[in-house]
Design a protein around this motif. Structure first.
Motif, PDB file in Angstrom:
ATOM      1  N   GLU A   1     105.416 100.002 -50.432  1.00 46.85           N
ATOM      2  CA  GLU A   1     106.513  98.923 -50.008  1.00 46.85           C
ATOM      3  C   GLU A   1     106.539  98.174 -51.317  1.00 46.85           C
ATOM      4  OE1 GLU A   1     104.684  98.967 -45.707  1.00 46.85           O
ATOM      5  OE2 GLU A   1     105.003  96.924 -46.500  1.00 46.85           O
ATOM      6  N   LEU A   2     108.228  97.904 -51.606  1.00 49.16           N
ATOM      7  CA  LEU A   2     108.333  96.888 -52.673  1.00 49.16           C
ATOM      8  C   LEU A   2     109.408  95.872 -52.245  1.00 49.16           C
ATOM      9  CD1 LEU A   2     108.838  97.758 -56.371  1.00 49.16           C
ATOM     10  CD2 LEU A   2     110.401  96.443 -55.279  1.00 49.16           C
ATOM     11  N   TYR A   3     108.927  94.604 -52.435  1.00 55.07           N
ATOM     12  CA  TYR A   3     110.314  93.537 -51.932  1.00 55.07           C
ATOM     13  C   TYR A   3     110.483  92.689 -53.005  1.00 55.07           C
ATOM     14  CZ  TYR A   3     108.051  95.268 -47.576  1.00 55.07           C
ATOM     15  OH  TYR A   3     107.429  95.921 -46.643  1.00 55.07           O
ATOM     16  N   VAL A   4     111.646  92.262 -53.096  1.00 46.62           N
ATOM     17  CA  VAL A   4     111.953  91.052 -53.939  1.00 46.62           C
ATOM     18  C   VAL A   4     112.441  90.191 -53.230  1.00 46.62           C
ATOM     19  CG1 VAL A   4     113.322  90.413 -56.035  1.00 46.62           C
ATOM     20  CG2 VAL A   4     112.387  92.756 -55.847  1.00 46.62           C
ATOM     21  N   ARG A   5     111.969  88.993 -53.105  1.00 47.18           N
ATOM     22  CA  ARG A   5     112.395  87.991 -52.210  1.00 47.18           C
ATOM     23  C   ARG A   5     112.712  86.356 -52.706  1.00 47.18           C
ATOM     24  NH1 ARG A   5     107.234  88.562 -48.477  1.00 47.18           N
ATOM     25  NH2 ARG A   5     107.430  90.414 -47.485  1.00 47.18           N
ATOM     26  N   ASP A   6     113.542  85.734 -52.263  1.00 48.02           N
ATOM     27  CA  ASP A   6     113.852  84.562 -52.824  1.00 48.02           C
ATOM     28  C   ASP A   6     112.748  83.402 -52.313  1.00 48.02           C
ATOM     29  OD1 ASP A   6     114.546  83.978 -50.251  1.00 48.02           O
ATOM     30  OD2 ASP A   6     116.824  84.037 -50.668  1.00 48.02           O
ATOM     31  N   GLY A   7     113.166  82.217 -52.800  1.00 48.08           N
ATOM     32  CA  GLY A   7     112.163  81.021 -52.302  1.00 48.08           C
ATOM     33  C   GLY A   7     112.094  81.000 -50.837  1.00 48.08           C
ATOM     34  N   GLY A   8     113.228  81.158 -49.909  1.00 48.63           N
ATOM     35  CA  GLY A   8     113.427  81.192 -48.581  1.00 48.63           C
ATOM     36  C   GLY A   8     112.806  82.155 -47.823  1.00 48.63           C
ATOM     37  N   GLY A   9     112.379  83.181 -48.318  1.00 50.84           N
ATOM     38  CA  GLY A   9     111.762  84.254 -47.922  1.00 50.84           C
ATOM     39  C   GLY A   9     112.786  85.522 -47.485  1.00 50.84           C
ATOM     40  N   GLY A  10     114.074  85.341 -48.097  1.00 51.51           N
ATOM     41  CA  GLY A  10     115.168  86.572 -47.993  1.00 51.51           C
ATOM     42  C   GLY A  10     114.910  87.477 -48.932  1.00 51.51           C
ATOM     43  N   THR A  11     115.000  88.707 -48.375  1.00 50.50           N
ATOM     44  CA  THR A  11     114.819  89.774 -49.410  1.00 50.50           C
ATOM     45  C   THR A  11     115.958  90.313 -49.828  1.00 50.50           C
ATOM     46  OG1 THR A  11     113.129  90.540 -47.740  1.00 50.50           O
ATOM     47  CG2 THR A  11     113.983  92.188 -49.025  1.00 50.50           C
ATOM     48  N   PHE A  12     116.111  90.298 -51.255  1.00 50.88           N
ATOM     49  CA  PHE A  12     117.038  90.757 -52.095  1.00 50.88           C
ATOM     50  C   PHE A  12     117.140  92.425 -52.426  1.00 50.88           C
ATOM     51  CE2 PHE A  12     116.888  86.553 -54.164  1.00 50.88           C
ATOM     52  CZ  PHE A  12     117.814  86.229 -53.718  1.00 50.88           C
ATOM     53  N   PHE A  13     115.846  92.959 -52.348  1.00 54.48           N
ATOM     54  CA  PHE A  13     115.859  94.447 -52.829  1.00 54.48           C
ATOM     55  C   PHE A  13     114.375  94.683 -52.032  1.00 54.48           C
ATOM     56  CE2 PHE A  13     113.840  97.629 -54.970  1.00 54.48           C
ATOM     57  CZ  PHE A  13     114.814  98.655 -55.166  1.00 54.48           C
ATOM     58  N   ALA A  14     114.604  95.968 -51.494  1.00 58.51           N
ATOM     59  CA  ALA A  14     113.293  96.760 -50.864  1.00 58.51           C
ATOM     60  C   ALA A  14     113.418  98.180 -50.934  1.00 58.51           C
ATOM     61  CB  ALA A  14     113.078  96.149 -49.459  1.00 58.51           C
ATOM     62  N   ASN A  15     112.469  98.656 -51.039  1.00 57.82           N
ATOM     63  CA  ASN A  15     112.641 100.076 -51.038  1.00 57.82           C
ATOM     64  C   ASN A  15     112.216 100.924 -49.908  1.00 57.82           C
ATOM     65  OD1 ASN A  15     109.784  99.651 -50.768  1.00 57.82           O
ATOM     66  ND2 ASN A  15     109.086 101.405 -51.810  1.00 57.82           N
ATOM     67  N   ARG A  16     112.333 100.019 -48.775  1.00 57.82           N
ATOM     68  CA  ARG A  16     112.159 100.721 -47.361  1.00 57.82           C
ATOM     69  C   ARG A  16     113.669 100.180 -46.641  1.00 57.82           C
ATOM     70  NH1 ARG A  16     106.683 101.309 -46.131  1.00 57.82           N
ATOM     71  NH2 ARG A  16     107.563 102.339 -44.194  1.00 57.82           N
ATOM     72  N   GLU A  17     113.694 100.787 -45.545  1.00 59.83           N
ATOM     73  CA  GLU A  17     114.653 100.315 -44.421  1.00 59.83           C
ATOM     74  C   GLU A  17     114.534  98.844 -44.235  1.00 59.83           C
ATOM     75  OE1 GLU A  17     117.334 102.464 -44.020  1.00 59.83           O
ATOM     76  OE2 GLU A  17     116.353 103.570 -45.359  1.00 59.83           O
TER      77      GLU A  17
END
Length: 591
Positions: A224-240
């Motif tokens: 699993e790979l996630y790119v998140r902002d400071g508020g916990g929002g996810t900009f990018f993920a390799n999963r659904e």
């Protein structure tokens, strides 16, 4: 095996069991520790490599978002000049930076290989300008402009990053993109709390930019790979998205290896969770192979033990029967003679034991062993240190004869050091002798580093060179100053050794102008010196510290002070002890 005693009393059963156990214990121990060491090494290297890769990825991600921020700010610049009045150009002339809006959008579109679509929404009338690389048909009704405007309303002067979404506002497109947005603000007037937004620029970035960044990670299906902002929002993920939401809130499961690294530009982080089973698949194969090998070896040991038990039972039983007769006092017995193998030697040894039972414990045997040991010690003691001194003197004279004066001086210094070190029995020496030894040692250091390192020795007028101090207490401190202080700095450096009288004691200080230490490094060194259980590697600060406390008490250890990029000082205080008359010429000091 009829006629055998019960299994609990049978020596052959015990022999077989012992044979198997003695074989299995080293096998298990060696396999366990080897596998554990190998596994730990592999896991540590894997984790370290992944941490470096994640750090590298976060750095690249930060640069990517920073670059797209710069691209979005091209609306404000024309060459090296700042455009101060964009309102008229956008609203009346449909121009940005003095060029048509469509041409400006084309510049943005083809200025980066990952930008797929570019939009500009004019605030005056909501007119939409758009450019795309693939000549796709736009469905304006599906374009989520209102959703994209929400982060820009909250922070109108900042870049907005809309998380990963489908490009479903183009006919037949199922690609996933990430949208970057920025307001074009009129900068010609005064700065206001509510800026005058002329229009808004949006451009879609292909997620291939992320795939290229994370290509080296070789992520598997369960990773699993996630790119998140400071508020916990996810900009990018390799999963659904559903899987992302399920994983984002909770802790990582035990079968996952989690890495986190900050992305300063976003104020967020990149999170990577790797499946341990797939990551260490090769390690699991190795473990399985070792376990199979252990099972095979265990079966082989069991079969071999049973064979030994059956093979050697008869001759050993014969020896047992004869031993029963010996126990009754009958020494006129002979065991059945065997072949030349171990069983035959056992029977032969039993016969000799019966014949010469007391001979084997005779004191003459012990005396003979002691005599041999004494002779060996005498031979060892014939090797005298003066042989080494004479050999070094011959080499030195040959160097002088060959006009290699510096080599001769180095050999002389080495010879003096050997005489000083090998002279056992002295715990305390005069200050003069310790400084002479230090001078001999530092002469070689100075030649080695081409006179870039200087040694200075200073004795205050109240210090008598004939006073006593611990032998070999200065050289380790000076060596530590050269190796860990001056050499890492590079260039020239100096070491000062000073003696000052403080009441009925002498303060000895070794100061270098090397790289120094951070407060954390200094604290770690002080903890190591104060901990009696800390290991002492070679002759260093720890050994000198312990010797001083042993000779003079717990309060006489080393005191270390250091400042980064300034230098380090090591100080100890010893009581004044009168010694012999100072010998030799003190002019050698500081040679």
């Amino acid at each position: 095996m009829a006629g055998w005693p019960s299994l609990g009393r049978s020596v052959f059963v015990k022999f077989s069991a012992a044979f198997i156990v003695v074989g299995l214990i080293p096998l298990f121990a060696l396999s366990y520790f080897s596998l554990r060491t190998f596994s730990g090494h592999v896991e540590r290297n894997t984790v370290n490599n992944l941490e470096q890769m994640v750090l590298y990825m976060s750095y690249n991600l930060n640069n990517v978002f920073s670059d797209y921020d710069d691209i979005s700010q091209l609306m404000y610049f024309k060459g090296s000049s700042v455009i101060t009045n964009q309102s008229a150009g956008v609203n009346e002339q449909e121009r940005i930076n003095q060029i048509p809006i469509d041409d400006f959008l084309s510049t943005i579109l083809f200025g980066d290989p990952y930008i797929r679509n570019v939009f500009f929404v004019r605030s005056l009338d909501g007119k939409l300008y758009t450019q795309t690389k693939d000549n796709k048909a736009l469905l304006p009704d599906r374009l989520p402009l209102e959703k994209w405007r929400e982060p820009l309303r909250e922070r109108p002067r900042h870049l907005a990053i809309i998380p990963t979404h489908e490009e479903d506002y183009y006919v037949g497109s199922e690609a996933k993109v990430m949208t970057i947005g920025r307001n074009l603000i009129d900068t010609s007037g005064r700065i206001q709390s509510e800026p005058d937004v002329i229009g808004t620029l949006y451009f879609d970035v292909d997620l291939a930019v992320m795939d290229d960044l994370f290509l080296e990670l070789n992520l598997n299906k369960k990773d699993e790979l996630y790119v998140r902002d400071g508020g916990g929002g996810t900009f990018f993920a390799n999963r659904e998205p559903d899987a992302v939401k399920a994983k984002a809130a909770g802790a990582s499961p035990s079968d996952k290896l989690t890495f986190r690294q900050e992305i300063p530009y976003l104020g967020g982080e990149v999170v990577i969770r790797l499946d341990k089973a797939e990551l260490y698949e090769q390690l699991s194969t190795t473990r399985t192979t070792v376990i199979v090998a252990i099972v095979i070896c265990s079966l082989a040991l069991a079969v071999t033990g049973a064979w030994f038990s059956r093979r050697f039972s008869a001759p050993i039983r014969s020896v047992i029967r004869q031993m029963v007769k010996v126990e009754s006092g009958n020494f006129d017995v002979q065991a059945v003679k065997g072949g030349r193998d171990e069983i035959g030697r056992l029977a032969h040894g039993f016969n000799r034991m019966v014949e010469r039972l007391k001979a084997y414990i005779d004191e003459a045997y012990v005396a003979q062993i002691k005599q041999k040991q004494t002779e060996l010690n005498a031979l060892k003691s014939q090797i005298r240190p003066h042989y080494l001194y004479n050999t070094l003197e011959v080499i030195r004279m040959n160097a002088v004869h060959s006009e290699a004066g510096e080599v001769g001086d180095m050999i002389l210094s080495l010879s003096n050091q050997l005489k000083y070190v090998i002279d056992y029995g002295e715990e305390l020496v005069t200050i003069e002798r310790e400084l002479e030894h230090l001078t001999d040692y530092f002469y070689i250091i100075r030649v080695r580093f081409e006179n870039r390192i200087e040694l200075r020795c200073e004795l205050s007028g109240e210090v008598n060179p004939a006073w006593l101090m611990p032998k070999l207490s200065l050289q380790p401190l000076v060596e530590n100053a050269v190796q860990h202080g001056i050499r890492p700095k590079g260039g020239k450096g100096s070491v000062l050794v000073s003696f000052e009288r403080e009441g009925e004691a002498v303060a000895v200080t070794v100061i270098d102008d090397g790289v120094g230490m951070e407060p954390g490094e200094l604290s770690l060194l002080e903890n190591k010196l104060s901990d009696p259980q800390a290991p002492a590697s070679g002759i260093g600060l720890k050994n000198v510290h312990e010797r001083l406390k042993t000779l003079y008490g717990p309060s006489c250890g080393l005191a270390v002070g250091s400042r980064k990029h300034v230098g380090t000082s090591v100080k100890f205080i010893i009581p004044v002890r009168e010694g012999g008359i100072a010998h030799g010429d003190t002019g050698r000091i500081g040679r």
